[in-house]
Enzyme design. Structure first.
Site, mmCIF file in Angstrom:
data_model
loop_
_atom_site.group_PDB
_atom_site.id
_atom_site.type_symbol
_atom_site.label_atom_id
_atom_site.label_comp_id
_atom_site.label_asym_id
_atom_site.label_seq_id
_atom_site.Cartn_x
_atom_site.Cartn_y
_atom_site.Cartn_z
ATOM 1 N N ILE A 35 0.827 -1.207 0.000
ATOM 2 C CA ILE A 35 0.000 0.000 0.000
ATOM 3 C C ILE A 35 0.860 1.256 0.000
ATOM 4 O O ILE A 35 0.517 2.268 -0.626
ATOM 5 C CB ILE A 35 -0.988 -0.001 1.187
ATOM 6 C CG1 ILE A 35 -2.031 1.110 1.028
ATOM 7 C CG2 ILE A 35 -0.260 0.149 2.516
ATOM 8 C CD1 ILE A 35 -2.974 0.908 -0.124
ATOM 9 N N LYS A 79 -6.008 3.216 7.093
ATOM 10 C CA LYS A 79 -7.185 2.484 7.588
ATOM 11 C C LYS A 79 -6.894 0.977 7.644
ATOM 12 O O LYS A 79 -6.071 0.481 6.860
ATOM 13 C CB LYS A 79 -8.410 2.785 6.715
ATOM 14 C CG LYS A 79 -8.319 2.210 5.288
ATOM 15 C CD LYS A 79 -8.790 0.782 5.220
ATOM 16 C CE LYS A 79 -8.320 0.084 3.977
ATOM 17 N NZ LYS A 79 -8.644 -1.355 3.961
#
Length: 307
Positions: free
Chosen positions: A15, A91
């Protein structure tokens, strides 16, 4: 043009490489000045193997962005906040609700910003959808969020370990949109959670909320991926597709809401705004729904899963 502030990126995995690094390269507010990772690095950027060494060596770094998995994240966030640095959380913001409350208390005491990000809320059509729903009476809503774990988390066994959230890792993105756009909150009333026989977190989930709201999450879909939220109201039908990037009203694409938007640049711009205003933003509503699903959910054992 204002000078960009230095930032450290912690956790150089998929990510970070796919989203955070490109977003920072394009940012007008932040400059990637250091990374912290046991193995990953970014070309041309000073790298550190541990957090404490980086914090001691680089007092010029104003903000730390944490992109490592949620279970080990608390210790890194606590260290950064105690060192007086602003902190941005990928998140989900952590492994438990209690630890995020503790971080918020610490950030307030230290006078620094804590930002719990929800990248899907930055998708292009989310704000228009929220505005359209604001004065509507909702009669039904359904989420279909189905994707391929092997594509998005290849070989990442941590997602199936306690705290990894399983299918709620993507599903919480849908919940972050739902909790943003609904004009009134809903609460979970029941859930069926499918656990692979050899794993600790669910690979699929079916959720039932108050207000006639339901959700279907599945991490086993190959081919085209499905990220849809459909809402019936007394004034017509609304759908958000492509993870919140396409808005449809009564089956027709809404003008100006059908282009893909980069979500992570918007997160870093929001972080800069929060720092400038001297405040935090920590909305835990999506994570509350996940915690409630783990509490209320009926466990259903399904086939073994391997990468």
């Amino acid at each position: 043009m204002p000078e960009r502030k230095n930032i450290a990126l912690v956790g150089i995995g998929k990510i970070a490489v796919d989203q955070h690094v490109p977003a920072l390269a394009a940012s007008a507010d932040w400059q990637l000045a250091a990374t912290v990772s046991r193995s990953g690095t970014v070309d041309g950027i000073e790298s550190f193997a541990d957090m404490e060494t980086m914090l001691a060596a680089r007092p010029d770094i104003a903000m730390v962005s944490l992109a490592l998995p949620p279970v080990p994240r608390y210790a890194y966030a606590e260290a950064a906040l105690r060192a007086g640095r602003h902190v941005m959380l990928e998140k989900p913001p952590g492994a438990t609700l209690a630890e995020i409350h503790a971080l918020q208390t610490l950030a307030d005491a230290q006078g620094v910003t804590l930002y719990a990000t929800w990248h899907s809320r930055m998708a292009h059509a989310v704000a228009p959808a929220k505005a359209w729903l604001a004065d509507k009476t909702i009669t039904r809503a359904h989420i279909t969020w189905r994707e391929d774990v092997r594509k998005w988390h290849p070989g990442q066994d941590w997602v199936f370990e306690p705290g990894g959230m399983g299918v709620f890792d993507p599903g919480i993105n849908a919940l972050s949109i739902l909790t943003e756009i609904l004009p009134a909150p809903v609460h979970l009333q029941g859930a069926d959670l499918e656990f692979p026989a050899n794993r600790q977190t669910p690979i699929a989930a079916r959720l039932r909320f108050s207000g006639n709201v339901t959700a279907d999450f599945d991490w086993r879909q190959t081919g085209p991926q499905t990220w849809d939220i459909e809402i019936d109201t007394t004034a017509g039908h609304m759908a958000l597709r492509m993870g919140g990037n396409v808005l449809e009203l009564d089956g027709q694409p809404s003008q100006g809401a059908n282009t893909i938007m980069d979500e992570y640049p918007a997160l870093y711009a929001r972080m800069a705004q929060l720092v400038a205003e001297g405040r935090s933003e920590v909305d835990l509503a999506p994570m509350v729904h996940v915690a409630d699903a783990m509490t209320l959910g009926k466990r259903v054992v399904t086939d073994h899963f391997t990468f």
